[in-house]
Design a protein around this motif. Structure first.
Motif, PDB file in Angstrom:
ATOM      1  N   LEU A   1      58.813  38.384  90.317  1.00 27.18           N
ATOM      2  CA  LEU A   1      60.166  38.653  89.836  1.00 27.18           C
ATOM      3  C   LEU A   1      60.220  39.949  89.035  1.00 27.18           C
ATOM      4  CD1 LEU A   1      61.346  35.085  88.791  1.00 27.18           C
ATOM      5  CD2 LEU A   1      61.991  36.388  90.815  1.00 27.18           C
TER       6      LEU A   1
ATOM      7  N   SER B   1      62.441  43.158  89.959  1.00 24.04           N
ATOM      8  CA  SER B   1      63.338  43.749  88.974  1.00 24.04           C
ATOM      9  C   SER B   1      63.078  45.248  88.813  1.00 24.04           C
ATOM     10  CB  SER B   1      63.167  43.040  87.628  1.00 24.04           C
ATOM     11  OG  SER B   1      63.943  43.655  86.633  1.00 24.04           O
TER      12      SER B   1
ATOM     13  N   THR C   1      62.856  40.089  98.635  1.00 26.49           N
ATOM     14  CA  THR C   1      63.725  38.956  98.328  1.00 26.49           C
ATOM     15  C   THR C   1      63.662  37.910  99.432  1.00 26.49           C
ATOM     16  OG1 THR C   1      65.216  40.398  97.100  1.00 26.49           O
ATOM     17  CG2 THR C   1      66.092  38.275  97.777  1.00 26.49           C
TER      18      THR C   1
ATOM     19  N   GLU D   1      63.379  46.018  98.680  1.00 32.15           N
ATOM     20  CA  GLU D   1      63.941  44.957  97.850  1.00 32.15           C
ATOM     21  C   GLU D   1      64.437  43.796  98.717  1.00 32.15           C
ATOM     22  OE1 GLU D   1      67.482  44.433  94.555  1.00 32.15           O
ATOM     23  OE2 GLU D   1      67.643  45.967  96.101  1.00 32.15           O
TER      24      GLU D   1
ATOM     25  N   THR E   1      64.405  47.086  91.833  1.00 28.39           N
ATOM     26  CA  THR E   1      65.861  47.170  91.794  1.00 28.39           C
ATOM     27  C   THR E   1      66.318  48.261  90.834  1.00 28.39           C
ATOM     28  OG1 THR E   1      66.042  44.824  92.306  1.00 28.39           O
ATOM     29  CG2 THR E   1      67.975  45.865  91.342  1.00 28.39           C
ATOM     30  N   GLN E   2      65.697  48.335  89.662  1.00 25.03           N
ATOM     31  CA  GLN E   2      66.077  49.362  88.698  1.00 25.03           C
ATOM     32  C   GLN E   2      65.747  50.763  89.209  1.00 25.03           C
ATOM     33  OE1 GLN E   2      67.971  48.813  86.034  1.00 25.03           O
ATOM     34  NE2 GLN E   2      68.009  46.704  86.794  1.00 25.03           N
TER      35      GLN E   2
END
Length: 89
Positions: free
Chosen positions: A65, A69, A51, A47, A72-73
């Protein structure tokens, strides 16, 4: 980003220590929890890398994106699994 990478390293080491401690009581739960913990660290580093790439090259597209996402989840889900399993063990 360097501080976040070091933080990911620190909590991965802490999770490894918890897994070693929990292994004495329940080896299977400790190994599964360790797997979730290592997945959390890897996903966090990925991540951070993604980023940084998005910021550096300014190529922000909807699919990137979305991938960020989802990553991240998945990181949060695996960290919750590690915390629960190592807490039980």
């Amino acid at each position: 980003m360097v501080i976040d990478d070091l933080f990911a390293l620190a909590y991965t080491i802490a999770f490894i220590g918890l897994a070693v401690y929990a292994r004495k009581r329940s080896a299977l739960i400790a190994w599964i929890g360790l797997g979730f913990a290592l997945a959390t660290g890897v996903l966090d580093w990925l991540e951070n890398s993604m980023t940084l790439g998005l910021i550096t090259f300014r190529l922000i597209e909807p699919m990137q994106l979305l991938a960020l996402s989802v990553m991240t989840q998945m990181k949060y889900l695996s960290s919750n699994g590690a915390i629960v399993l190592l807490g039980i063990g």
